[in-house]
Structure formats: C-alpha cells, structure tokens
Design a protein around this motif. Structure first.
Motif, PDB file in Angstrom:
ATOM      1  N   GLU A   1       0.804  -1.224   0.000  1.00 41.75           N
ATOM      2  CA  GLU A   1       0.000   0.000   0.000  1.00 41.75           C
ATOM      3  C   GLU A   1       0.840   1.280   0.000  1.00 41.75           C
ATOM      4  O   GLU A   1       0.310   2.364  -0.143  1.00 41.75           O
ATOM      5  CB  GLU A   1      -0.968   0.014   1.181  1.00 41.75           C
ATOM      6  N   HIS A   2       2.150   1.146   0.161  1.00 35.97           N
ATOM      7  CA  HIS A   2       3.011   2.330   0.136  1.00 35.97           C
ATOM      8  C   HIS A   2       2.927   3.064  -1.204  1.00 35.97           C
ATOM      9  O   HIS A   2       2.966   4.294  -1.254  1.00 35.97           O
ATOM     10  CB  HIS A   2       4.469   1.951   0.413  1.00 35.97           C
ATOM     11  N   GLY A   3       2.881   2.318  -2.291  1.00 31.76           N
ATOM     12  CA  GLY A   3       2.837   2.949  -3.609  1.00 31.76           C
ATOM     13  C   GLY A   3       2.796   1.914  -4.713  1.00 31.76           C
ATOM     14  O   GLY A   3       3.093   0.729  -4.495  1.00 31.76           O
ATOM     15  N   VAL A   4       2.450   2.352  -5.910  1.00 38.81           N
ATOM     16  CA  VAL A   4       2.291   1.412  -7.033  1.00 38.81           C
ATOM     17  C   VAL A   4       3.619   0.798  -7.458  1.00 38.81           C
ATOM     18  O   VAL A   4       3.643  -0.230  -8.143  1.00 38.81           O
ATOM     19  CB  VAL A   4       1.627   2.106  -8.239  1.00 38.81           C
ATOM     20  N   ASP A   5       4.738   1.427  -7.056  1.00 38.73           N
ATOM     21  CA  ASP A   5       6.047   0.888  -7.410  1.00 38.73           C
ATOM     22  C   ASP A   5       6.629  -0.010  -6.315  1.00 38.73           C
ATOM     23  O   ASP A   5       7.750  -0.500  -6.442  1.00 38.73           O
ATOM     24  CB  ASP A   5       7.032   2.034  -7.691  1.00 38.73           C
ATOM     25  N   SER A   6       5.874  -0.196  -5.222  1.00 36.59           N
ATOM     26  CA  SER A   6       6.344  -1.078  -4.155  1.00 36.59           C
ATOM     27  C   SER A   6       6.409  -2.514  -4.672  1.00 36.59           C
ATOM     28  O   SER A   6       5.753  -2.870  -5.652  1.00 36.59           O
ATOM     29  CB  SER A   6       5.416  -1.001  -2.948  1.00 36.59           C
ATOM     30  N   GLN A   7       7.214  -3.325  -3.983  1.00 37.01           N
ATOM     31  CA  GLN A   7       7.382  -4.712  -4.423  1.00 37.01           C
ATOM     32  C   GLN A   7       7.435  -5.625  -3.201  1.00 37.01           C
ATOM     33  O   GLN A   7       8.152  -5.345  -2.240  1.00 37.01           O
ATOM     34  CB  GLN A   7       8.666  -4.850  -5.244  1.00 37.01           C
ATOM     35  N   VAL A   8       6.652  -6.707  -3.228  1.00 31.98           N
ATOM     36  CA  VAL A   8       6.635  -7.651  -2.110  1.00 31.98           C
ATOM     37  C   VAL A   8       6.808  -9.074  -2.636  1.00 31.98           C
ATOM     38  O   VAL A   8       6.408  -9.390  -3.754  1.00 31.98           O
ATOM     39  CB  VAL A   8       5.331  -7.525  -1.285  1.00 31.98           C
ATOM     40  N   PHE A   9       7.413  -9.920  -1.787  1.00 34.62           N
ATOM     41  CA  PHE A   9       7.652 -11.316  -2.156  1.00 34.62           C
ATOM     42  C   PHE A   9       7.272 -12.239  -1.005  1.00 34.62           C
ATOM     43  O   PHE A   9       7.505 -11.911   0.163  1.00 34.62           O
ATOM     44  CB  PHE A   9       9.149 -11.564  -2.425  1.00 34.62           C
TER      45      PHE A   9
END
Length: 435
Positions: free
Chosen positions: A262-270
C-alpha cells in the motif's frame, strides 16, 4: 481476478528468468523530470525565497504568507492533537530514542607503536535538514526517525521542511524532538533551499528524508554538486520479502504483504516459501483481506510487481533473499533465529509470528530509513552515525618518528613519491644535526 499472477517454482526457471523475477520495477520517470528539477534548483539558487513562493503556488496551489512557521504555532501544536495520538507518539519517541542512544560510539585513543599516538574524534554534523513529505496523511514516524538521531548526535542546527499546510501532528512530533526551525516548503524546491540557503531558509551540511521522484532527483543532483552539502541516501520504492515455512500463519503473511504494497504502485513484495500449501493459503487470504483496505487500487497495482516463489527448502529461500537484498525481511518460520545466521543482506529483519514490519515502521526502536534497490548488500539503515563525522588525529614524539621513519621512507620510495620521503628525511637530518 487473480491478486497474484506471478507464482514461480525456483528450480524450474533458468538464471535469466531468476534475475528477471528479482529485478525491481522500473520507476515511471519521464525524461523531463531531470530537466525540470534542474530548473527548479537553479531558480532557487538565483532567486531564493521568490522561487520558493512561486513553486509553492505552482505545485501546491497555496499563496504562502510566510515560509517559516512561527515558534508559537509549533509550541502550541499539542493542543490540537488527540491525547491518544500524543500518547502513541511519545511511546514511539521513547523506544526510538532508547535504541538510537545505544548507537553512540566513544572516541578512540591508542598507541599503535611506541611514540605514535592515534586518535579518532567524533564530531556532529553542524547543520542538517530533514525533509518530511506531504501527501494524504502526515508522516509523523519519519519526523521521529530523523529528528531523534540528529538530536542525539549533537547537531547544532536541525531544520525541518515539509509542504504546506503542515499537520499539527508533524509540528508536535518535531517539537518534542527538539526541532525549533520549521519551514512550510516541499518538493525539489525545499531540497534546493536546504542545499543553497535563501534569505529565510539556512543552508545545511547534509539533507535527510524520503520523497517523491522529484525530491529524489533533487537529492541526486545536489549530491553531485560541489557545494558542501551531502545527502543520506537515495531511497526508492518500499520492498518486503517474507521467508516462511509450513508453520507460518497465512493471514499474518497476507496482511504484511498488503501493508507494504500500500506504500505505492512501485512497491514490491515477495513470499518465498518451501510450502505450496502455505502459498495457496496466503493467496486466498490476500483475496479476502485486500477488500478491507482503503488503498486497494494501489495495492493491486503493486502486487503486479510482486512474486510468490516456491523453493526446495528454506536455505534456498535464504539464498534468494541474500541475492535480492530486501529493504525489509520477515522470517516467519518455526525457528527464525536459525535462519538469521545465514542472512547477509537486508535493511531490517523481523523474526517470528509476532513481529509485523509495521511495528518497525513506527515504534519499536530501529530506524525505518533503509537502503532499497539492492543497496542493503553494501549499505546500512540510518543511524546516529549518519549525523556525525569521524576525525583522525595523529601525534608522534621524536622517538616515535625515528622508529617509524624507515617504514615510511621505504613505502614512499616504492610508490615513487619523493616528497613524502623527504618530509620524513628532513626531520631525521634535523635530529641528527642537533645531536
């Protein structure tokens, strides 16, 4: 619609595909950003406050009456803050202060050999600027994470800039962290003002704090200028990697993934796991939880940059994490501390079921300003040391110089630096002549 379409079995893809999975999303920066920011910096350098008023109206649609926030307005901010929020801010401040106070180093003084005394002095950076972004909500935690180590390090002047109108919670957090100079200026123009100084805003020696692509670009350009102003780091989009086994709680993992997405559209999670069953459970939980989030559109876009990676075992998961070097790493396994010994690259690590990354963002103690884009492989999170300088001092006695002179002359000769050799030899000749 699938929440996560990117599910990969690590052993079934080749090296090129693995690198693609672990690549960061390309920031959506237009070529004009560099030129625009350069123009803003140049305008602020030449026009000073006039440029700040101009750009504040242009970007924030506000006609500022004053750039500087009056001290009374800062000091009285507490009267406008909910008592429960104030209590939470104060608890977070206590924890962050306690952790960062433990980072203080002591000066060093020792004899490396007889007659050769070496010291390391610790001096605070004299003036620092901390930038707090604006946006839809006040970033209170960022004030604490920057102002507390700045104060603990002994910085004489701490200047805060944030877009107008600054929320009372920001003013309150700054006030209890001993920040007394606050300016309602945002964006690249704020970074330029801190770097060059204007009639109202003082020039500082180092600039700290996150921001949008314009702020990041401004920090990048400022760091390349020879004007005695440096920056903390170029922080990119938020990152989270979770290593989990079959004992992990799928709902907890899903909530952690959402919290960073939810930080931003460019955030990335795995999610990196050896359990296919867990991966499916997390996926189902994501589908359920995502509809409870107000920033659902941002989360969905962020998840398009994200992956579930299925590994043969947990050590393979650790190897993937070390390769990626995440900003945040959660280890939710039966024995998380067993895996901790194998982690080489990470900005901040969270162990076990009861350690959500959100706690680190706000109140547990360690700093939340962390290296992104793989820089965790060589850089550390923000600390008191970033607000200080380390200065070496050397003092030799006559006997000390005599004892070390042959070593220095030999090395100087090997490097063909006769002037270095002569600087020692002239003193040796003087000593011999005197005797």
């Amino acid at each position: 619609m699938d929440i996560i379409k990117n599910i990969v079995f690590w052993s079934q893809i080749n090296t090129e595909q693995k690198l693609k999975v672990l690549s960061r999303p390309i920031l959506n920066q237009k070529k004009t950003i560099t030129k625009t920011v350069s123009q803003i910096i140049n305008d602020v350098r030449i026009l000073g406050d006039d440029a700040l008023y101009k750009y504040t109206y242009k970007f924030d649609k506000i006609n500022l009456k004053s750039i500087k926030v009056k001290f009374d307005h800062i000091a009285n901010a507490s009267t406008y803050i909910n008592k429960n929020l104030k209590k939470s801010i104060n608890i977070a401040k206590k924890n962050i202060t306690l952790f960062h106070a433990s980072q203080k180093n002591s000066p060093i003084k020792l004899n490396t050999q007889i007659g050769v005394t070496c010291e390391q002095l610790i001096r605070p950076i004299e003036s620092v600027g901390i930038y707090i972004p604006g946006g839809s909500a006040p970033l209170i935690s960022t004030v604490l994470m920057l102002a507390i180590p700045a104060y603990l390090s002994g910085c004489k002047k701490i200047v805060l800039c944030s877009p107008p109108n600054i929320d009372y919670a920001i003013l309150y957090a700054a006030y209890i962290c001993n920040v007394r100079e606050i300016y309602q200026i945002g964006g690249a123009q704020a970074i330029a003002a801190l770097a060059y100084g204007t009639k109202t805003i003082p020039k500082v020696n180092k600039i700290f704090g996150p921001g949008n692509m314009y702020v990041t670009e401004a920090k990048s350009q400022i760091s390349n200028l020879l004007n005695n102003t440096s920056i903390d780091m170029l922080a990119g989009p938020s990152e989270l990697m979770i290593i989990a086994d079959e004992h992990a709680n799928a709902d907890f993992i899903a909530s952690d993934l959402i919290s960073q997405a939810e930080h931003g559209v460019d955030s990335q999670v795995f999610l990196v796991t050896s359990s296919i069953k867990l991966a499916n459970n997390v996926l189902n939980s994501l589908k359920s939880q995502i509809h409870k989030i107000s920033r659902i559109t941002i989360v969905k876009k962020s998840l398009k940059n994200s992956f579930f990676i299925i590994t043969k075992n947990l050590l393979e998961a650790v190897a993937i994490s070390n390769m990626y070097a995440p900003e945040h790493l959660i280890i939710q396994t039966k024995k998380p501390r067993y895996l901790l010994q194998y982690i080489k690259n990470a900005g901040s690590i969270f162990l076990g079921l009861w350690s959500p990354e959100s706690v680190g963002d706000y109140a547990s103690g360690p700093n939340h300003v962390l290296p992104t884009y793989g820089y965790a492989s060589s850089q550390s999170g923000l600390s008191v040391r970033d607000f200080q300088k380390y200065i070496s001092v050397q003092e030799l006695t006559l006997k000390g110089l005599l004892n070390i002179s042959k070593t220095v002359k030999m090395l100087a000769s090997a490097e063909k630096l006769d002037g270095h050799k002569y600087a020692v030899q002239s003193r040796i000749d003087y000593i011999k002549g005197k005797n």
